[in-house]
Design a protein around this motif. Structure first.
Motif, short mmCIF file in Angstrom:
data_model
loop_
_atom_site.label_atom_id
_atom_site.label_comp_id
_atom_site.label_asym_id
_atom_site.label_seq_id
_atom_site.Cartn_x
_atom_site.Cartn_y
_atom_site.Cartn_z
N LEU A 72 0.83 -1.21 0.00
CA LEU A 72 0.00 0.00 0.00
C LEU A 72 0.86 1.26 0.00
CD1 LEU A 72 -2.75 -1.13 2.51
CD2 LEU A 72 -2.98 -0.90 0.03
N ARG A 73 1.95 1.25 0.77
CA ARG A 73 2.86 2.40 0.80
C ARG A 73 3.41 2.68 -0.61
NH1 ARG A 73 5.56 3.72 5.42
NH2 ARG A 73 5.78 1.55 6.05
N ALA A 74 3.79 1.61 -1.32
CA ALA A 74 4.32 1.76 -2.68
C ALA A 74 3.27 2.35 -3.63
CB ALA A 74 4.81 0.41 -3.21
N ALA A 75 2.00 2.14 -3.30
CA ALA A 75 0.91 2.69 -4.11
C ALA A 75 0.53 4.10 -3.68
CB ALA A 75 -0.31 1.77 -4.05
N GLY A 76 1.25 4.65 -2.68
CA GLY A 76 1.00 6.02 -2.24
C GLY A 76 -0.01 6.16 -1.12
N VAL A 77 -0.41 5.06 -0.50
CA VAL A 77 -1.38 5.10 0.59
C VAL A 77 -0.67 5.59 1.85
CG1 VAL A 77 -2.87 3.68 2.07
CG2 VAL A 77 -2.78 3.26 -0.41
N PRO A 78 -1.25 6.58 2.55
CA PRO A 78 -0.64 7.07 3.79
C PRO A 78 -0.66 6.00 4.89
CG PRO A 78 -2.26 8.63 2.96
CD PRO A 78 -2.42 7.37 2.16
N VAL A 79 0.49 5.75 5.49
CA VAL A 79 0.61 4.81 6.60
C VAL A 79 0.62 5.61 7.89
CG1 VAL A 79 2.05 3.04 7.67
CG2 VAL A 79 1.85 3.15 5.16
N GLU A 80 -0.33 5.33 8.77
CA GLU A 80 -0.47 6.07 10.03
C GLU A 80 0.18 5.36 11.20
OE1 GLU A 80 -1.84 9.12 10.61
OE2 GLU A 80 -2.07 9.33 8.46
N GLY A 81 0.31 4.06 11.12
CA GLY A 81 0.92 3.29 12.20
C GLY A 81 1.62 2.09 11.60
N GLU A 82 2.92 1.97 11.87
CA GLU A 82 3.71 0.89 11.29
C GLU A 82 3.32 -0.45 11.92
OE1 GLU A 82 5.76 1.11 8.75
OE2 GLU A 82 5.61 3.29 8.59
N PRO A 83 3.60 -1.56 11.22
CA PRO A 83 3.28 -2.88 11.76
C PRO A 83 3.96 -3.11 13.11
CG PRO A 83 3.88 -3.05 9.44
CD PRO A 83 4.19 -1.64 9.87
N HIS A 84 3.18 -3.63 14.05
CA HIS A 84 3.71 -3.93 15.38
C HIS A 84 2.80 -4.94 16.07
CE1 HIS A 84 0.69 -0.80 16.04
NE2 HIS A 84 0.60 -1.23 17.29
N VAL A 85 3.38 -5.64 17.03
CA VAL A 85 2.59 -6.55 17.86
C VAL A 85 1.84 -5.72 18.88
CG1 VAL A 85 2.66 -8.46 19.51
CG2 VAL A 85 4.21 -8.46 17.54
N ILE A 86 0.53 -5.91 18.92
CA ILE A 86 -0.28 -5.15 19.87
C ILE A 86 -0.67 -5.98 21.07
CG2 ILE A 86 -2.48 -5.61 18.71
CD1 ILE A 86 -2.30 -2.22 19.59
N PHE A 87 -0.68 -7.32 20.88
CA PHE A 87 -1.21 -8.17 21.95
C PHE A 87 -0.81 -9.62 21.71
CE2 PHE A 87 -4.77 -10.55 23.93
CZ PHE A 87 -4.74 -10.01 25.20
N HIS A 88 -0.54 -10.35 22.78
CA HIS A 88 -0.33 -11.80 22.68
C HIS A 88 -1.57 -12.48 23.24
CE1 HIS A 88 1.63 -15.67 22.53
NE2 HIS A 88 1.15 -15.89 23.75
N HIS A 89 -2.12 -13.41 22.48
CA HIS A 89 -3.33 -14.13 22.90
C HIS A 89 -2.93 -15.39 23.68
CE1 HIS A 89 -6.01 -11.63 20.47
NE2 HIS A 89 -5.04 -11.63 19.58
N ASP A 90 -2.98 -15.30 24.99
CA ASP A 90 -2.66 -16.46 25.83
C ASP A 90 -3.76 -17.51 25.71
OD1 ASP A 90 -0.21 -15.54 26.90
OD2 ASP A 90 -1.31 -14.27 28.31
N ASP A 91 -4.99 -17.05 25.61
CA ASP A 91 -6.11 -17.97 25.45
C ASP A 91 -6.86 -17.58 24.17
OD1 ASP A 91 -7.78 -15.75 26.01
OD2 ASP A 91 -7.90 -16.26 28.13
N GLY A 92 -7.96 -18.21 23.89
CA GLY A 92 -8.69 -17.95 22.65
C GLY A 92 -9.81 -16.94 22.79
#
Length: 125
Positions: A72-92
């Motif tokens: 998307l960045r290569a297509a010119g789409v504005p990126v507001e937040g870079e990829p990152h881990v937000i949470f680890h799912h200990d359970d389902g």
């Protein structure tokens, strides 16, 4: 009870159709113009794009958050937040147990925030 439809503001249906077709990997399910309604099928939930709708934050599952952001960045789409881990799912409770939830944020052509979400096995060290 199930979710049937989510509405999102779109001031230019052609521009919105191009953006969401690229992001989702498939074209609209229906278009009614006038009055200016564009629908995408998201696994049985309708995404309605229309001029009169308020802005909402959409969270969409993707196969690979970093790769999607770079495409998307290569297509010119504005990126507001870079990829990152937000949470680890200990359970389902909110995602597959034992996975990390990755997120990133981009803006659609109308400035609406779109969250990209991926569940991935944690990296081993």
């Amino acid at each position: 009870m199930t979710l049937v439809q989510v509405a999102q503001r779109a001031t230019d249906l052609d521009r919105a159709a191009a953006f969401y077709t690229d992001l989702l990997g498939h074209g609209p399910a229906a278009r009614f113009d006038p009055p200016g309604l564009l629908f995408f099928d998201l696994g049985g939930v309708r995404l309605l794009l229309e001029q009169g709708a308020p802005s909402a934050v959409l969270y969409l599952a993707v196969d690979d958050v970093p790769a999607t952001v770079e495409r998307l960045r290569a297509a010119g789409v504005p990126v507001e937040g870079e990829p990152h881990v937000i949470f680890h799912h200990d359970d389902g409770t909110l995602g597959p147990a034992g996975t990390d939830e990755w997120q990133a944020f981009v803006r659609d052509p109308d400035g609406n925030l779109v969250g990209l979400v991926e569940h991935r096995a944690p990296a081993t060290t």
